[in-house]
Design a protein around this motif. Structure first.
Motif: not given
Length: 404
Positions: A3-29
């Motif tokens: 159940f532990t994410y590999s370093a590759k997946v954790q890196n992608l997940l962190d980057r994806l979360g940061a992208f969502m926070a910076a670009h996607v959630y603010p654009a929803e409205a």
């Protein structure tokens, strides 16, 4: 299963979360307001392409494709992709930002697995680059299409071509001006066994004889820009080289396509349920009624607790199904895929319903994403096969297994 994410997946997940926070959630409205304007019907939101370019530059592109395509795909397994799809699912339209949205994902997998070199060059390459969009035409109005062997549209050889005749409906994505190709399933070999009668063929969107009979709303929503449509194929003629894999292989292609598609739906449903739970928890902790916070009410706490339990259970079943697909293939994992396709959207519908109730009348509006998530998961219970079909097949499999 680890159940532990590999370093590759954790890196992608962190980057994806940061992208969502910076670009996607603010654009929803802004995205919602654009599509709410009738003047923009069947037009794609102009803020989408800049986001897609940012995502590609960030290396968050084609995350769904479980094969190594060099710089066009990170080559993740289904298990590795699951937490990423869940995060994208928190904002339903965001999957397209990362070139991971249906029906393109399933169509790309078909072309990657079964397409010829020419077919891949002409259609897979621009799809993977996000330059065009596509549709998949299977369901028909005149037959019970949950049994794919009922499909009656004909794909008949005629000289150097195939001629397609029939009607399709609930075909997603056709109204999008960027939709350039349809994968169409129809009957070619009527005398063959039931599961070897159908074929799948590539039909360019602008082919003469292909027309839109009408667009169809889903629970009151147009789903612009792609929409859902009823289509007429009236002597639609395409070259023989547009056939995928071979005559009579359509059912095989459909099953290969729908397995990953079904579990991708489930991953996104879990993301929507998780977000609804988080929004509900914040709402009840900030809302006063009858002299105390809603969060102090035992019934509210129980709703939060039950929702947490149900999300975790569905998430674990999704991960188990994904792991089985990776280890043993879609056919061996078909019981788990059927189970999670029933469990996940039902769970998400239940959780979002509780979140709606906790918000009162606000929960019915588009002031939060909860109502849309509720509606989405209601139709996901029918998309890619209704609950009843999956449960019937699952029951049949288990009865045979336990009597073996």
């Amino acid at each position: 299963m680890d159940f532990t994410y590999s370093a590759k997946v954790q890196n992608l997940l962190d980057r994806l979360g940061a992208f969502m926070a910076a670009h996607v959630y603010p654009a929803e409205a802004d995205e919602h307001a654009w599509h709410a304007d009738p003047a923009n019907l069947w037009k794609h939101w102009p803020g989408l392409d800049p986001l897609k370019e940012k995502a590609r530059e960030a290396g968050l592109w084609n995350l769904f494709l479980p094969h190594d395509y060099g710089d066009l795909s990170p080559g993740l397994s289904n298990l590795e992709y699951a937490p990423l799809a869940e995060m994208m699912g928190r904002v339903p339209w965001s999957s397209e930002v990362f070139n991971c949205s249906a029906p393109d994902t399933g169509n790309m997998e078909v072309l990657a697995r079964f397409g010829t070199g020419t077919q891949r060059k002409q259609w897979l390459t621009p799809l993977m680059a996000g330059r065009i969009r596509s549709a998949y035409a299977m369901t028909e109005p005149a037959v019970a299409s949950s049994d794919a062997t009922n499909i009656a549209t004909t794909i008949m050889p005629d000289g150097d071509d195939y001629v397609i005749e029939g009607r399709k409906w609930w075909i997603s994505g056709v109204m999008d001006p960027r939709c350039e190709i349809l994968l169409v399933m129809g009957k070619t070999l009527s005398d063959n066994p039931r599961h070897q009668q159908h074929s799948t063929i590539l039909v360019p969107r602008d082919t003469p004889g292909l027309s839109v009979i009408r667009t169809m709303n889903v629970l009151g929503r147009t789903h612009s820009p792609g929409g859902e449509t009823e289509l007429l194929f009236d002597k639609v003629r395409v070259p023989r080289e547009n056939l995928i894999l071979g005559e009579g292989r359509g059912f095989e292609i459909a099953q290969g396509r729908l397995g990953p598609g079904r579990i991708h739906h489930c991953m996104r449903s879990i993301g929507q349920a998780q977000r609804a739970l988080e929004i509900m928890a914040r709402r009840v902790d900030s809302r006063m009624a009858f002299g105390r916070k809603l969060s102090d009410q035992s019934s509210i706490r129980q709703d939060v607790a039950k929702s947490y339990c149900e999300i975790e259970q569905a998430r674990l079943l999704t991960l188990k199904a994904a792991d089985m697909m990776d280890r043993h293939g879609n056919k061996v994992a078909r019981d788990l895929i059927a189970a999670i396709k029933v469990v996940a959207p039902r769970m998400a519908q239940t959780v979002t319903d509780r979140a709606i109730q906790a918000h009162g009348a606000m929960g019915l509006s588009d002031d939060t994403p909860i109502a849309y998530a509720f509606a989405t998961n209601r139709f996901v219970r029918i998309a890619d096969g209704p609950d009843e079909v999956h449960m019937s097949q699952l029951g049949k499999l288990k009865i045979a297994e336990y009597n073996g």
